[in-house]
Design a protein around this motif. Structure first.
Motif, PDB file in Angstrom:
ATOM      1  N   ASP A  24       1.047  -1.647   0.323  1.00 53.51           N
ATOM      2  CA  ASP A  24       0.150  -0.124   0.077  1.00 53.51           C
ATOM      3  C   ASP A  24       1.095   1.392   0.122  1.00 53.51           C
ATOM      4  OD1 ASP A  24      -1.912  -1.325   0.294  1.00 53.51           O
ATOM      5  OD2 ASP A  24      -2.821  -1.390   2.125  1.00 53.51           O
ATOM      6  N   VAL A  25       0.072   2.438  -0.206  1.00 54.59           N
ATOM      7  CA  VAL A  25       0.867   3.166  -0.674  1.00 54.59           C
ATOM      8  C   VAL A  25       1.301   4.155   0.530  1.00 54.59           C
ATOM      9  CG1 VAL A  25       0.970   5.857  -1.909  1.00 54.59           C
ATOM     10  CG2 VAL A  25      -0.242   3.765  -2.736  1.00 54.59           C
ATOM     11  N   LEU A  26       0.875   3.690   1.865  1.00 48.52           N
ATOM     12  CA  LEU A  26       1.287   4.244   3.588  1.00 48.52           C
ATOM     13  C   LEU A  26       0.713   3.460   3.576  1.00 48.52           C
ATOM     14  CD1 LEU A  26      -0.247   8.241   3.148  1.00 48.52           C
ATOM     15  CD2 LEU A  26       2.270   7.542   3.104  1.00 48.52           C
ATOM     16  N   PRO A  27       1.471   3.506   5.243  1.00 50.33           N
ATOM     17  CA  PRO A  27       1.512   2.422   6.012  1.00 50.33           C
ATOM     18  C   PRO A  27       0.143   2.167   6.868  1.00 50.33           C
ATOM     19  CG  PRO A  27       3.086   4.281   6.760  1.00 50.33           C
ATOM     20  CD  PRO A  27       3.086   4.409   5.587  1.00 50.33           C
ATOM     21  N   LEU A  28      -1.010   3.077   6.601  1.00 47.79           N
ATOM     22  CA  LEU A  28      -1.704   3.177   7.744  1.00 47.79           C
ATOM     23  C   LEU A  28      -3.097   3.622   6.959  1.00 47.79           C
ATOM     24  CD1 LEU A  28      -2.677   3.030  11.037  1.00 47.79           C
ATOM     25  CD2 LEU A  28      -1.962   5.330  11.056  1.00 47.79           C
ATOM     26  N   THR A  29      -4.161   2.902   7.196  1.00 45.19           N
ATOM     27  CA  THR A  29      -5.109   3.227   6.552  1.00 45.19           C
ATOM     28  C   THR A  29      -6.619   3.634   7.774  1.00 45.19           C
ATOM     29  OG1 THR A  29      -4.593   1.987   4.428  1.00 45.19           O
ATOM     30  CG2 THR A  29      -6.822   2.375   5.325  1.00 45.19           C
ATOM     31  N   VAL A  30      -7.068   4.763   7.620  1.00 46.12           N
ATOM     32  CA  VAL A  30      -8.269   5.218   8.776  1.00 46.12           C
ATOM     33  C   VAL A  30      -9.621   5.392   7.837  1.00 46.12           C
ATOM     34  CG1 VAL A  30      -8.966   6.721  10.136  1.00 46.12           C
ATOM     35  CG2 VAL A  30      -6.324   6.357  10.017  1.00 46.12           C
ATOM     36  N   VAL A  31     -10.073   4.790   8.691  1.00 47.32           N
ATOM     37  CA  VAL A  31     -12.183   4.880   7.534  1.00 47.32           C
ATOM     38  C   VAL A  31     -12.342   5.399   9.289  1.00 47.32           C
ATOM     39  CG1 VAL A  31     -12.368   2.284   7.835  1.00 47.32           C
ATOM     40  CG2 VAL A  31     -13.136   3.768   6.670  1.00 47.32           C
ATOM     41  N   ARG A  47      -9.181  -3.074   4.549  1.00 44.78           N
ATOM     42  CA  ARG A  47      -8.118  -3.260   5.199  1.00 44.78           C
ATOM     43  C   ARG A  47      -7.108  -2.658   5.801  1.00 44.78           C
ATOM     44  NH1 ARG A  47      -7.366  -4.077   0.115  1.00 44.78           N
ATOM     45  NH2 ARG A  47      -5.203  -3.212   0.008  1.00 44.78           N
ATOM     46  N   ALA A  48      -8.676  -1.661   6.874  1.00 42.79           N
ATOM     47  CA  ALA A  48      -7.746  -0.275   7.591  1.00 42.79           C
ATOM     48  C   ALA A  48      -7.364  -0.843   8.899  1.00 42.79           C
ATOM     49  CB  ALA A  48      -9.738   0.845   7.462  1.00 42.79           C
ATOM     50  N   ASN A  49      -6.385  -0.146   8.999  1.00 39.69           N
ATOM     51  CA  ASN A  49      -5.979  -0.168  10.284  1.00 39.69           C
ATOM     52  C   ASN A  49      -6.507  -0.021  11.677  1.00 39.69           C
ATOM     53  OD1 ASN A  49      -4.012   0.546   8.688  1.00 39.69           O
ATOM     54  ND2 ASN A  49      -3.098  -1.852   9.291  1.00 39.69           N
ATOM     55  N   ALA A 113     -11.712   5.691   2.500  1.00 39.67           N
ATOM     56  CA  ALA A 113     -11.035   5.956   3.643  1.00 39.67           C
ATOM     57  C   ALA A 113      -9.645   6.356   3.425  1.00 39.67           C
ATOM     58  CB  ALA A 113     -10.552   4.480   4.033  1.00 39.67           C
ATOM     59  N   LEU A 114      -8.548   7.157   3.631  1.00 32.11           N
ATOM     60  CA  LEU A 114      -7.683   7.421   3.874  1.00 32.11           C
ATOM     61  C   LEU A 114      -6.028   7.501   3.681  1.00 32.11           C
ATOM     62  CD1 LEU A 114      -8.915  10.418   6.890  1.00 32.11           C
ATOM     63  CD2 LEU A 114      -9.103  10.197   4.016  1.00 32.11           C
ATOM     64  N   ASP A 115      -5.803   7.480   3.527  1.00 29.91           N
ATOM     65  CA  ASP A 115      -4.064   7.176   3.228  1.00 29.91           C
ATOM     66  C   ASP A 115      -3.056   7.937   4.561  1.00 29.91           C
ATOM     67  OD1 ASP A 115      -3.374   5.588   1.341  1.00 29.91           O
ATOM     68  OD2 ASP A 115      -3.952   6.290   0.292  1.00 29.91           O
ATOM     69  N   CYS A 116      -2.315   7.938   5.473  1.00 26.14           N
ATOM     70  CA  CYS A 116      -2.277   8.845   6.216  1.00 26.14           C
ATOM     71  C   CYS A 116      -0.588   7.810   6.987  1.00 26.14           C
ATOM     72  CB  CYS A 116      -3.047   8.119   8.085  1.00 26.14           C
ATOM     73  SG  CYS A 116      -4.961   8.202   7.614  1.00 26.14           S
ATOM     74  N   ARG A 117      -0.263   8.214   7.847  1.00 21.13           N
ATOM     75  CA  ARG A 117       1.548   7.854   8.567  1.00 21.13           C
ATOM     76  C   ARG A 117       0.988   8.715   9.629  1.00 21.13           C
ATOM     77  NH1 ARG A 117       3.397  11.635   4.991  1.00 21.13           N
ATOM     78  NH2 ARG A 117       3.846   9.905   3.370  1.00 21.13           N
ATOM     79  N   ALA A 118       1.708   7.462  10.548  1.00 20.08           N
ATOM     80  CA  ALA A 118       1.732   7.434  12.141  1.00 20.08           C
ATOM     81  C   ALA A 118       2.652   8.752  11.693  1.00 20.08           C
ATOM     82  CB  ALA A 118       2.175   6.392  13.153  1.00 20.08           C
ATOM     83  N   LEU A 119       2.789   9.925  12.940  1.00 21.92           N
ATOM     84  CA  LEU A 119       3.628  11.301  12.840  1.00 21.92           C
ATOM     85  C   LEU A 119       4.556  10.942  14.085  1.00 21.92           C
ATOM     86  CD1 LEU A 119       2.322  14.242  11.465  1.00 21.92           C
ATOM     87  CD2 LEU A 119       3.917  12.480  11.004  1.00 21.92           C
ATOM     88  N   THR A 120       3.613   9.653  15.241  1.00 24.15           N
ATOM     89  CA  THR A 120       4.784   9.876  16.779  1.00 24.15           C
ATOM     90  C   THR A 120       4.219   7.960  17.081  1.00 24.15           C
ATOM     91  OG1 THR A 120       2.532  10.548  17.821  1.00 24.15           O
ATOM     92  CG2 THR A 120       3.795  11.860  17.388  1.00 24.15           C
ATOM     93  N   ASP A 121       5.125   7.641  17.438  1.00 22.41           N
ATOM     94  CA  ASP A 121       4.489   5.880  18.502  1.00 22.41           C
ATOM     95  C   ASP A 121       4.253   6.567  19.506  1.00 22.41           C
ATOM     96  OD1 ASP A 121       6.978   5.175  16.162  1.00 22.41           O
ATOM     97  OD2 ASP A 121       8.613   5.326  17.747  1.00 22.41           O
TER      98      ASP A 121
END
Length: 135
Positions: A24-31, A47-49, A113-121
């Motif tokens: 997937d394009v980015l490591p996190l999917t939010v819906v 396949r949303a996280n 859904a949304l292509d996302c990335r976590a900025l903090t752990d």
């Protein structure tokens, strides 16, 4: 893998992120729950996280460029996700239904859904408060 492929002729390898895009394009999917209602199919097809509740219809599309703060985790919302053929496969039977992608393309502007990335752990938990911060 053996059961899915019906063979032992495969090799599992580590992908270091260099070379052709294979994931997937980015490591996190939010819906959101509102988008899932508009989608109308089994949410596992996306396949949303993370699934965020309490959002009306397709309002998630206005989240692009902003951030979601869930507990201690900050998530950048990059863009609405353009969907692919993977949504057509039933998550239990792998039976293909082209009508799913046709619905996404015709009725949902090919995006769900949304292509996302976590900025903090950090760790998120069911029931954590979610706050949206516009970009």
């Amino acid at each position: 893998m053996r059961d899915a492929l019906g063979s032992d002729s495969f090799e599992i390898v580590y992908y270091d992120g260099h070379g052709p895009q294979r994931f997937d394009v980015l490591p996190l999917t939010v819906v959101t729950d509102g988008a899932l209602r508009e989608f109308g199919y089994d949410r596992r097809r996306l396949r949303a996280n993370v699934v965020v509740g309490g959002v009306d219809r397709l309002a998630e599309r206005g989240f692009a460029g902003g951030r979601l703060v869930i507990g201690e985790v900050v998530i950048e919302v990059v863009k609405p996700r353009t969907r692919c053929v993977m949504t057509t496969f039933d998550p239990d039977t792998l039976e293909q239904d082209h009508g799913v992608l046709d619905h996404i393309v015709r009725n949902l502007d090919a995006r769900m859904a949304l292509d996302c990335r976590a900025l903090t752990d950090g760790v998120v938990f069911v029931g954590d408060e979610v706050r949206f911060e516009p970009g």
